[in-house]
Design an enzyme around this catalytic site. Structure first.
Site, PDB file in Angstrom:
ATOM      1  CB  CYS A 187     -35.147   4.127 -32.616  1.00 57.62           C
ATOM      2  SG  CYS A 187     -33.852   2.760 -32.042  1.00 57.62           S
ATOM      3  CB  CYS A 221     -31.939   5.181 -31.074  1.00 55.42           C
ATOM      4  SG  CYS A 221     -31.818   4.139 -32.714  1.00 55.42           S
TER       5      CYS A 221
END
Length: 144
Positions: free
Chosen positions: A70, A67
């Site tokens: 993230c 991600c």
């Protein structure tokens, strides 16, 4: 062509002269201080439940290694974990791909998801979905 020549010249210079970085390291005074707190990586459901029982307030970061958002917000969360204002908050993170059962139990639908847990309850006191640094700081200030 000229840039390659310069690279080779610099490399040759380092190898042929008495260029030794260790000579300079002795004159520099570096010190490392350990962080006051860190973001703890939780690797099991039992580990999460144990952290929940042992800490009054927990900030949980639910992330995935693939991600992008993230990865972008992780250093910001790490900085918050070292901030004196948030010393009473236990910062933790889980990889949703490694703990799919816990992710499902917590109702994770998108990454990153940040949750605040209070007083050992499995129900989050507050939830933030998405990499929003300002909203994350506000959430931490509210529960500090």
């Amino acid at each position: 062509m000229s840039t390659n020549f310069l690279r080779v010249a610099r490399s040759t210079f380092r190898q042929t002269t008495t260029y030794k970085p260790s000579h300079f390291a002795s004159t520099r005074y570096f010190h490392s201080t350990s962080p006051k707190m860190t973001v703890h990586n939780i690797t099991s459901t039992e580990g999460f439940k144990e952290a929940l029982a042992q800490n009054k307030t927990i900030m949980l970061d639910c992330f995935a290694t693939w991600c992008g958002p993230c990865k972008a917000i992780a250093p910001i969360l790490a900085n918050h974990s070292n901030d004196e204002k948030f010393k009473d908050i236990f910062f933790a993170k889980i990889d949703v791909d490694d703990l799919p059962e816990l992710s499902q139990e917590l109702g994770i639908t998108a990454m990153p998801t940040f949750m605040i847990f209070k007083d050992g309850k499995m129900e989050p006191a507050e939830k933030l979905v998405g990499a929003n640094p300002n909203a994350l700081a506000t959430m931490l200030k509210t529960h500090a």
